[in-house]
Design a protein around this motif. Structure first.
Motif, short mmCIF file in Angstrom:
data_model
loop_
_atom_site.label_atom_id
_atom_site.label_comp_id
_atom_site.label_asym_id
_atom_site.label_seq_id
_atom_site.Cartn_x
_atom_site.Cartn_y
_atom_site.Cartn_z
N ASP A 78 0.85 -1.19 0.00
CA ASP A 78 0.00 0.00 0.00
C ASP A 78 0.89 1.24 0.00
N ASP A 79 0.79 2.05 -1.08
CA ASP A 79 1.64 3.23 -1.22
C ASP A 79 1.27 4.36 -0.26
N SER A 80 0.08 4.29 0.34
CA SER A 80 -0.34 5.36 1.25
C SER A 80 0.26 5.19 2.65
N VAL A 81 0.95 4.07 2.90
CA VAL A 81 1.54 3.80 4.21
C VAL A 81 3.06 3.88 4.10
N ASN A 82 3.65 4.75 4.90
CA ASN A 82 5.12 4.89 4.93
C ASN A 82 5.71 3.97 5.97
N LEU A 83 6.95 3.59 5.76
CA LEU A 83 7.66 2.75 6.74
C LEU A 83 7.76 3.48 8.08
N SER A 84 7.96 4.79 8.03
CA SER A 84 8.07 5.55 9.28
C SER A 84 6.77 5.49 10.07
N ASP A 85 5.62 5.52 9.39
CA ASP A 85 4.33 5.41 10.08
C ASP A 85 4.19 4.05 10.76
N VAL A 86 4.63 3.02 10.08
CA VAL A 86 4.57 1.66 10.63
C VAL A 86 5.46 1.56 11.87
N MET A 87 6.67 2.09 11.78
CA MET A 87 7.61 2.01 12.90
C MET A 87 7.13 2.83 14.10
N ILE A 88 6.57 4.00 13.84
CA ILE A 88 6.06 4.84 14.93
C ILE A 88 4.89 4.16 15.62
N ALA A 89 3.97 3.60 14.85
CA ALA A 89 2.83 2.90 15.43
C ALA A 89 3.29 1.68 16.22
N SER A 90 4.29 0.99 15.71
CA SER A 90 4.83 -0.18 16.41
C SER A 90 5.47 0.22 17.73
N GLN A 91 6.21 1.32 17.73
CA GLN A 91 6.85 1.78 18.97
C GLN A 91 5.82 2.26 19.98
N LYS A 92 4.78 2.94 19.53
CA LYS A 92 3.71 3.37 20.43
C LYS A 92 3.06 2.17 21.10
N SER A 93 2.80 1.15 20.29
CA SER A 93 2.19 -0.07 20.81
C SER A 93 3.11 -0.75 21.82
N SER A 94 4.39 -0.82 21.50
CA SER A 94 5.35 -1.45 22.39
C SER A 94 5.48 -0.71 23.71
N ILE A 95 5.55 0.61 23.64
CA ILE A 95 5.67 1.42 24.86
C ILE A 95 4.42 1.30 25.72
N ALA A 96 3.25 1.30 25.08
CA ALA A 96 2.01 1.16 25.83
C ALA A 96 1.96 -0.20 26.53
N MET A 97 2.38 -1.25 25.85
CA MET A 97 2.39 -2.59 26.45
C MET A 97 3.38 -2.66 27.60
N GLN A 98 4.57 -2.11 27.42
CA GLN A 98 5.56 -2.12 28.49
C GLN A 98 5.07 -1.33 29.70
N THR A 99 4.42 -0.20 29.46
CA THR A 99 3.87 0.60 30.55
C THR A 99 2.80 -0.18 31.30
N THR A 100 1.95 -0.86 30.57
CA THR A 100 0.90 -1.66 31.19
C THR A 100 1.49 -2.78 32.04
N ILE A 101 2.51 -3.42 31.53
CA ILE A 101 3.15 -4.51 32.28
C ILE A 101 3.81 -3.97 33.55
N GLN A 102 4.47 -2.82 33.44
CA GLN A 102 5.10 -2.22 34.62
C GLN A 102 4.05 -1.80 35.66
N ALA A 103 2.94 -1.25 35.20
CA ALA A 103 1.87 -0.88 36.13
C ALA A 103 1.31 -2.11 36.82
N ARG A 104 1.12 -3.19 36.05
CA ARG A 104 0.65 -4.44 36.65
C ARG A 104 1.63 -4.94 37.70
N ASN A 105 2.92 -4.90 37.38
CA ASN A 105 3.93 -5.37 38.33
C ASN A 105 3.92 -4.54 39.61
#
Length: 119
Positions: A78-105
């Motif tokens: 899909d030409d409307s999606v940039n690699l940078s958009d994918v990487m930023i969304a992936s990092q946001k998801s990863s940070i949110a998950m790590q934050t959730t895990i730390q809060a649970r701990n």
């Protein structure tokens, strides 16, 4: 503040407690913000931990699904999606998950500390 655990004293940093309370208030404000998913009929001034937790988990899940969809679209060419958009969304998801895990701990640790207190 100090707690007696066995024969040793455990120091509790009030600054860390204040920071955690501020984070929880921020999460509650997010849940009560216009457009958020709060169950109707809640008592005024009361906060239901289950609702706040569910809203946060829904937000983390949404970030994960968004990152996954962007990744799939990019992989399919899909030409409307940039690699940078994918990487930023992936990092946001990863940070949110790590934050959730730390809060649970932290919550589990606090629960165990409270349960081990001598009355």
């Amino acid at each position: 503040m100090n707690l007696l655990k066995g024969a040793e004293m455990i120091a509790i940093d009030s600054g860390k407690i204040a920071a955690m309370v501020a984070q929880m208030r921020s999460a509650v404000a997010t849940v009560h913000a216009p457009g958020s998913q709060v169950i109707e009929g809640q008592a005024k001034g009361g906060v239901d931990f289950g609702q706040v937790f569910k809203a946060q988990m829904d937000q983390v899940n949404g970030l994960h699904q968004n990152a996954q969809k962007l990744g799939e679209r990019f992989s399919l060419g899909d030409d409307s999606v940039n690699l940078s958009d994918v990487m930023i969304a992936s990092q946001k998801s990863s940070i949110a998950m790590q934050t959730t895990i730390q809060a649970r701990n932290k919550l589990v640790t606090a629960y165990h500390d409270i349960m081990n207190m001598q009355v």
